[in-house]
Design an enzyme around this catalytic site. Structure first.
Site, short mmCIF file in Angstrom:
data_model
loop_
_atom_site.label_atom_id
_atom_site.label_comp_id
_atom_site.label_asym_id
_atom_site.label_seq_id
_atom_site.Cartn_x
_atom_site.Cartn_y
_atom_site.Cartn_z
N GLY A 12 3.92 14.01 15.10
CA GLY A 12 5.15 14.27 15.84
C GLY A 12 5.07 15.63 16.47
O GLY A 12 5.49 16.63 15.89
N GLY A 14 6.49 17.19 18.99
CA GLY A 14 7.57 17.60 19.89
C GLY A 14 7.82 19.10 19.75
O GLY A 14 6.87 19.88 19.57
N ALA A 15 9.08 19.51 19.76
CA ALA A 15 9.40 20.94 19.72
C ALA A 15 8.94 21.58 18.41
O ALA A 15 8.24 22.60 18.42
CB ALA A 15 10.90 21.13 19.91
N ASN A 107 15.17 17.61 8.84
CA ASN A 107 16.51 18.01 8.39
C ASN A 107 17.07 17.02 7.39
O ASN A 107 16.69 15.85 7.37
CB ASN A 107 17.46 18.08 9.60
CG ASN A 107 17.19 19.29 10.47
OD1 ASN A 107 16.84 20.35 9.98
ND2 ASN A 107 17.34 19.13 11.78
N LYS A 194 20.14 24.43 3.85
CA LYS A 194 19.91 24.17 5.28
C LYS A 194 21.07 23.38 5.89
O LYS A 194 21.43 23.54 7.06
CB LYS A 194 18.59 23.41 5.45
CG LYS A 194 18.17 23.15 6.90
CD LYS A 194 17.44 24.33 7.52
CE LYS A 194 17.24 24.16 9.01
NZ LYS A 194 16.37 23.04 9.38
N ASN A 202 25.15 21.05 14.41
CA ASN A 202 24.59 19.85 15.03
C ASN A 202 25.70 18.88 15.43
O ASN A 202 25.77 18.44 16.57
CB ASN A 202 23.61 19.17 14.08
CG ASN A 202 22.18 19.63 14.29
OD1 ASN A 202 21.59 19.42 15.34
ND2 ASN A 202 21.62 20.28 13.28
N SER A 264 19.43 20.44 17.97
CA SER A 264 18.58 19.28 18.23
C SER A 264 19.38 17.99 18.35
O SER A 264 19.02 17.11 19.14
CB SER A 264 17.52 19.14 17.13
OG SER A 264 18.13 18.96 15.87
N GLU A 276 20.43 11.86 13.75
CA GLU A 276 19.99 11.96 12.35
C GLU A 276 21.20 11.95 11.40
O GLU A 276 21.37 12.86 10.60
CB GLU A 276 19.18 13.23 12.15
CG GLU A 276 17.84 13.25 12.87
CD GLU A 276 17.09 14.54 12.61
OE1 GLU A 276 16.15 14.53 11.81
OE2 GLU A 276 17.45 15.56 13.21
#
Length: 313
Positions: A12, A14-15, A107, A194, A202, A264, A276
């Site tokens: 993965g 991505g970012a 996450n 977190k 989010n 995100s 998510e």
């Protein structure tokens, strides 16, 4: 010190995966990137990073479209979203060397438990908590605005002594790449910590269509953020994870000093990707409920986001 140079795979890219993979590659590690839609672009042009902290960086990288083509990796950093864990598991196993260490840079709660049954018994599973403002600007182009620390905790596997040595080794990899990293002796506690940031910022970015600066500038949204943070702290305590005193206020103040950031989940919503919600909302709500704790604001946010998510797709 590391006894040999480990081979690192990025699942993965991505970012998140792209940023940490690039930083490790820049530090001289042998890094292999698994990509989907961006494979052709990255194979031809490499990965580019525009970082407020590390400057501009562009590198040709070892890129793959298929996990079967990757060499066996000692460490696998999983940067893909938890929503795809069912499809990710076979790819992780394919790319894993015997005794591989798999780090979930994801996450939410319950992500390790979700993936563990699909891994081999010889594989170690760790959780990685990323504190970073980063997003994908275009195929193969990553923008890094602030922060970057990765905290690691051991989840499961054949390690003796609770995996402390492996966690220390993993943190050492990141530190060698110039990334702040520390061992977390209690992964479940670290994941609740977190959530104190992820739950309000989010979700509210999607619900209110607002980035962090706008959310922090309005008295009503500020009050809502603080109330949601307090609920997460309450839920964690009910589940036996007492967070450090003043932790929510600390994160609130850190966010005030951050550059303007779209979380995100907002990008996922804008691109009509699944949100998510299971890992960030449903699982912690279920754990709190099982411990006899009700989190009404978080429940309401989850219900609103579920409506938005199903309507979008």
């Amino acid at each position: 010190m590391l006894s040999h140079t480990p081979r690192i795979g990025i699942i993965g890219s991505g970012a998140i995966g792209g940023f940490y993979g690039l930083m490790l590659a820049r530090a001289g590690f042998d890094v292999h990137f698994l990509l989907r839609s961006e494979y052709e672009t990255v194979r031809e042009q490499g990965l580019a990073l525009d970082s407020a902290e590390h400057g501009a960086l562009k590198m040709k990288v070892q890129a793959y479209a298929n996990a079967a083509d990757m060499p066996p990796c000692d460490w696998l950093l999983v940067g893909a979203k938890a929503t795809g864990n069912g499809q990710l598991a076979p790819l992780i196993v394919q790319a894993a060397a015997p005794g591989a260490k798999v780090v979930l840079l994801q996450n939410g709660l319950g992500v390790e438990q979700q993936l563990r049954p699909a891994l081999r018994s010889d594989m170690h599973l760790l959780g990685g908590l990323c504190f970073i403002c980063v997003n994908r600007q275009a195929p193969g182009v990553i923008r890094h605005q602030a922060l970057g620390a990765v905290n690691l905790g051991y989840h499961s596997g054949p390690a003796a002594g609770g995996g402390a040595a492996l966690v220390s080794e993993g943190a050492g990899l990141f530190q060698a790449a110039g990334i702040e990293s520390q061992a977390m002796p209690n992964l479940a506690l670290a994941r609740w910590q977190k959530l104190v940031w992820n739950v309000p910022y989010n979700g509210l970015s999607v619900l209110l269509g607002a980035s962090t600066t706008a959310l922090m500038a309005d008295s009503h949204s500020r009050a809502l953020i603080q109330a949601l943070m307090a609920e997460v702290v309450q839920g964690a305590a009910a589940c036996g994870h007492v967070l450090p005193a003043g932790y929510a206020e600390h994160l609130f103040q850190v966010t005030e000093r951050m550059p303007d950031y779209w979380p995100s989940m907002y990008h996922d919503h804008a691109l009509k990707r699944p949100l998510e919600l299971q890992a960030i909302y449903a699982e912690p709500l279920a754990q709190a409920r099982a411990a006899g704790c009700s989190l009404p604001r978080m429940e309401m946010l989850y219900q609103a986001l579920s409506f938005i998510d199903s309507s979008a797709r």
